[in-house]
Design a protein around this motif. Sequence first.
Motif, PDB file in Angstrom:
ATOM      1  N   SER A  51       0.831  -1.209   0.000  1.00 58.95           N
ATOM      2  CA  SER A  51       0.000   0.000   0.000  1.00 58.95           C
ATOM      3  C   SER A  51       0.863   1.256   0.000  1.00 58.95           C
ATOM      4  CB  SER A  51      -0.937   0.005   1.214  1.00 58.95           C
ATOM      5  OG  SER A  51      -0.209   0.130   2.421  1.00 58.95           O
ATOM      6  N   LEU A  52       2.092   1.142   0.502  1.00 61.35           N
ATOM      7  CA  LEU A  52       3.028   2.272   0.492  1.00 61.35           C
ATOM      8  C   LEU A  52       3.841   2.311  -0.795  1.00 61.35           C
ATOM      9  CD1 LEU A  52       4.496   1.981   4.117  1.00 61.35           C
ATOM     10  CD2 LEU A  52       2.623   3.453   3.345  1.00 61.35           C
ATOM     11  N   ALA A  53       4.079   1.135  -1.363  1.00 65.36           N
ATOM     12  CA  ALA A  53       4.972   1.049  -2.531  1.00 65.36           C
ATOM     13  C   ALA A  53       4.431   1.810  -3.723  1.00 65.36           C
ATOM     14  CB  ALA A  53       5.200  -0.418  -2.890  1.00 65.36           C
ATOM     15  N   ASN A  54       3.121   1.773  -3.927  1.00 67.43           N
ATOM     16  CA  ASN A  54       2.537   2.396  -5.112  1.00 67.43           C
ATOM     17  C   ASN A  54       2.824   3.894  -5.193  1.00 67.43           C
ATOM     18  OD1 ASN A  54       0.833   2.114  -7.526  1.00 67.43           O
ATOM     19  ND2 ASN A  54      -0.611   3.368  -6.389  1.00 67.43           N
ATOM     20  N   PRO A  55       2.448   4.700  -4.170  1.00 68.49           N
ATOM     21  CA  PRO A  55       2.754   6.136  -4.259  1.00 68.49           C
ATOM     22  C   PRO A  55       4.249   6.428  -4.218  1.00 68.49           C
ATOM     23  CG  PRO A  55       1.838   5.608  -2.109  1.00 68.49           C
ATOM     24  CD  PRO A  55       1.681   4.394  -2.944  1.00 68.49           C
ATOM     25  N   ALA A  59       6.275   8.350  -7.012  1.00 68.22           N
ATOM     26  CA  ALA A  59       7.054   9.523  -6.607  1.00 68.22           C
ATOM     27  C   ALA A  59       8.451   9.458  -7.204  1.00 68.22           C
ATOM     28  CB  ALA A  59       7.130   9.607  -5.079  1.00 68.22           C
ATOM     29  N   LEU A  60       9.027   8.251  -7.212  1.00 69.21           N
ATOM     30  CA  LEU A  60      10.354   8.066  -7.808  1.00 69.21           C
ATOM     31  C   LEU A  60      10.324   8.356  -9.301  1.00 69.21           C
ATOM     32  CD1 LEU A  60      13.302   7.100  -7.639  1.00 69.21           C
ATOM     33  CD2 LEU A  60      12.455   4.755  -7.950  1.00 69.21           C
ATOM     34  N   ILE A  61       9.300   7.852  -9.989  1.00 74.17           N
ATOM     35  CA  ILE A  61       9.177   8.080 -11.442  1.00 74.17           C
ATOM     36  C   ILE A  61       9.014   9.568 -11.739  1.00 74.17           C
ATOM     37  CG2 ILE A  61       7.712   7.707 -13.462  1.00 74.17           C
ATOM     38  CD1 ILE A  61       7.061   4.941 -12.310  1.00 74.17           C
ATOM     39  N   TYR A  62       8.098  10.221 -11.012  1.00 71.72           N
ATOM     40  CA  TYR A  62       7.838  11.646 -11.265  1.00 71.72           C
ATOM     41  C   TYR A  62       9.046  12.496 -10.887  1.00 71.72           C
ATOM     42  CZ  TYR A  62       2.971  10.229 -11.825  1.00 71.72           C
ATOM     43  OH  TYR A  62       1.820   9.633 -12.252  1.00 71.72           O
ATOM     44  N   PHE A  63       9.755  12.098  -9.823  1.00 70.33           N
ATOM     45  CA  PHE A  63      10.958  12.826  -9.428  1.00 70.33           C
ATOM     46  C   PHE A  63      11.995  12.768 -10.548  1.00 70.33           C
ATOM     47  CE2 PHE A  63      15.226  13.066  -7.702  1.00 70.33           C
ATOM     48  CZ  PHE A  63      15.161  14.197  -6.908  1.00 70.33           C
ATOM     49  N   THR A  64      12.173  11.567 -11.098  1.00 73.44           N
ATOM     50  CA  THR A  64      13.144  11.393 -12.177  1.00 73.44           C
ATOM     51  C   THR A  64      12.748  12.216 -13.407  1.00 73.44           C
ATOM     52  OG1 THR A  64      13.589   9.142 -11.400  1.00 73.44           O
ATOM     53  CG2 THR A  64      14.318   9.698 -13.626  1.00 73.44           C
ATOM     54  N   LEU A  81       6.146  15.733  -3.600  1.00 75.07           N
ATOM     55  CA  LEU A  81       5.364  14.724  -4.306  1.00 75.07           C
ATOM     56  C   LEU A  81       4.635  13.793  -3.344  1.00 75.07           C
ATOM     57  CD1 LEU A  81       7.820  13.656  -7.153  1.00 75.07           C
ATOM     58  CD2 LEU A  81       5.632  14.820  -7.449  1.00 75.07           C
ATOM     59  N   ILE A  82       5.360  13.319  -2.353  1.00 76.03           N
ATOM     60  CA  ILE A  82       4.796  12.339  -1.423  1.00 76.03           C
ATOM     61  C   ILE A  82       3.596  12.908  -0.660  1.00 76.03           C
ATOM     62  CG2 ILE A  82       5.277  11.098   0.743  1.00 76.03           C
ATOM     63  CD1 ILE A  82       8.082  10.570  -0.388  1.00 76.03           C
ATOM     64  N   CYS A  83       3.696  14.167  -0.248  1.00 76.75           N
ATOM     65  CA  CYS A  83       2.607  14.796   0.514  1.00 76.75           C
ATOM     66  C   CYS A  83       1.351  14.987  -0.330  1.00 76.75           C
ATOM     67  CB  CYS A  83       3.061  16.151   1.070  1.00 76.75           C
ATOM     68  SG  CYS A  83       4.240  16.013   2.419  1.00 76.75           S
ATOM     69  N   GLY A  84       1.496  14.940  -1.647  1.00 79.33           N
ATOM     70  CA  GLY A  84       0.328  15.022  -2.517  1.00 79.33           C
ATOM     71  C   GLY A  84      -0.154  13.657  -2.978  1.00 79.33           C
ATOM     72  N   LEU A  85       0.795  12.731  -3.198  1.00 80.89           N
ATOM     73  CA  LEU A  85       0.440  11.431  -3.753  1.00 80.89           C
ATOM     74  C   LEU A  85      -0.290  10.526  -2.765  1.00 80.89           C
ATOM     75  CD1 LEU A  85       3.631  10.621  -5.874  1.00 80.89           C
ATOM     76  CD2 LEU A  85       1.308  10.961  -6.742  1.00 80.89           C
ATOM     77  N   PHE A  86       0.105  10.552  -1.489  1.00 83.43           N
ATOM     78  CA  PHE A  86      -0.564   9.683  -0.508  1.00 83.43           C
ATOM     79  C   PHE A  86      -2.036  10.042  -0.322  1.00 83.43           C
ATOM     80  CE2 PHE A  86       3.661   8.228   0.975  1.00 83.43           C
ATOM     81  CZ  PHE A  86       3.399   6.869   1.034  1.00 83.43           C
ATOM     82  N   PRO A  87      -2.396  11.327  -0.115  1.00 83.35           N
ATOM     83  CA  PRO A  87      -3.831  11.662  -0.032  1.00 83.35           C
ATOM     84  C   PRO A  87      -4.566  11.356  -1.337  1.00 83.35           C
ATOM     85  CG  PRO A  87      -2.490  13.463   0.818  1.00 83.35           C
ATOM     86  CD  PRO A  87      -1.552  12.500   0.159  1.00 83.35           C
ATOM     87  N   ILE A 203      -0.219  18.313  -8.001  1.00 84.56           N
ATOM     88  CA  ILE A 203       0.530  17.271  -7.290  1.00 84.56           C
ATOM     89  C   ILE A 203       1.948  17.195  -7.827  1.00 84.56           C
ATOM     90  CG2 ILE A 203       0.694  14.787  -6.828  1.00 84.56           C
ATOM     91  CD1 ILE A 203      -2.366  14.690  -6.946  1.00 84.56           C
ATOM     92  N   LEU A 204       2.078  17.213  -9.148  1.00 83.54           N
ATOM     93  CA  LEU A 204       3.396  17.160  -9.788  1.00 83.54           C
ATOM     94  C   LEU A 204       4.013  18.537  -9.911  1.00 83.54           C
ATOM     95  CD1 LEU A 204       2.554  14.679 -12.699  1.00 83.54           C
ATOM     96  CD2 LEU A 204       3.333  14.153 -10.383  1.00 83.54           C
ATOM     97  N   TYR A 205       3.211  19.549  -9.747  1.00 81.72           N
ATOM     98  CA  TYR A 205       3.660  20.935  -9.890  1.00 81.72           C
ATOM     99  C   TYR A 205       3.024  21.775  -8.787  1.00 81.72           C
ATOM    100  CZ  TYR A 205      -0.907  20.945 -12.149  1.00 81.72           C
ATOM    101  OH  TYR A 205      -2.238  20.769 -12.419  1.00 81.72           O
TER     102      TYR A 205
END
Length: 273
Positions: A51-55, A59-64, A81-87, A203-205
């Motif tokens: 459940s944690l791995a998905n966001p 986050a890793l992909i979007y960061f890259t 990213l993480i603070c937006g992706l989890f919610p 979220i990404l921006y």
Amino acid sequence: MFYNDDVKIEVMIDFKEYKSNIRYFYDLVMVLTNKEIKVRYKNSVFGYLWSLANPLFFALIYFTAFKTFMRVDIDNYTIFLICGLFPWQWMNNSINNNLFAFLGSAQIIKKTNFPRSVLPLSNILMEGFNFILSIPIIIVFLLFYNIKINYGSIIFWTPLLMVSQIIISYGISLIFSSINLFFRDIERFVQLGMMMLFYATPILYAEHMVPEKYKWIIEYNPLAKITLCWRELFMTGNVNIEYFQSSIIYGFIFCILGFIIFNKLKYRFAEVL
């Protein structure tokens, strides 16, 4: 004003009935939510970690893509990213999975008489449980990036934002899970719509990166403001009150529409299933 004994007894009976109904509804929601949680993690050794791995993976992909290649000028972009992706994951999973809330419970609906409206709610609460478990991970990242954490603000605002998000998700879920029973193509449109809303949500921006003439996209995006409230809470310890109020209003509008549609269609559920 005076009441005779018959009126008093009738009022007491109605009140007891009302309390009994609330208790029944609460117990039913808890039982169904507990079932959903057990089903999610049954025979899954890494259930919580998945459940944690998905966001985190996204986050890793979007960061890259955005920080390394496109060099987006946002400080602490990983935690941003993480603070937006989890919610967002909580909201996205709740709405998409609830498209099948009634379809997946066909046997129960046909054989048992109970308030069907609790089915989408139990799924949202299960996803909310996963989100609560992800908050410590967010805090670990905040500590890693030396971002000052306002624990008092997080403790105060988290339940309020959760209630707001539950109301929004429940209203939207009730609308589309009811319609999806009769028009199965609706699930495709909802999934595409959620994808569009994801990119229309900052979220990404960052919000300030949106040109003024396109600000209406955020203004009329029902999922954007609650997501921004979560990010601001974790990263600064503050919450935009206007955004929070707007999220509550959106939530009640969706719930009203959801119950109108649900009540019109619920009598045909067993027939269609």
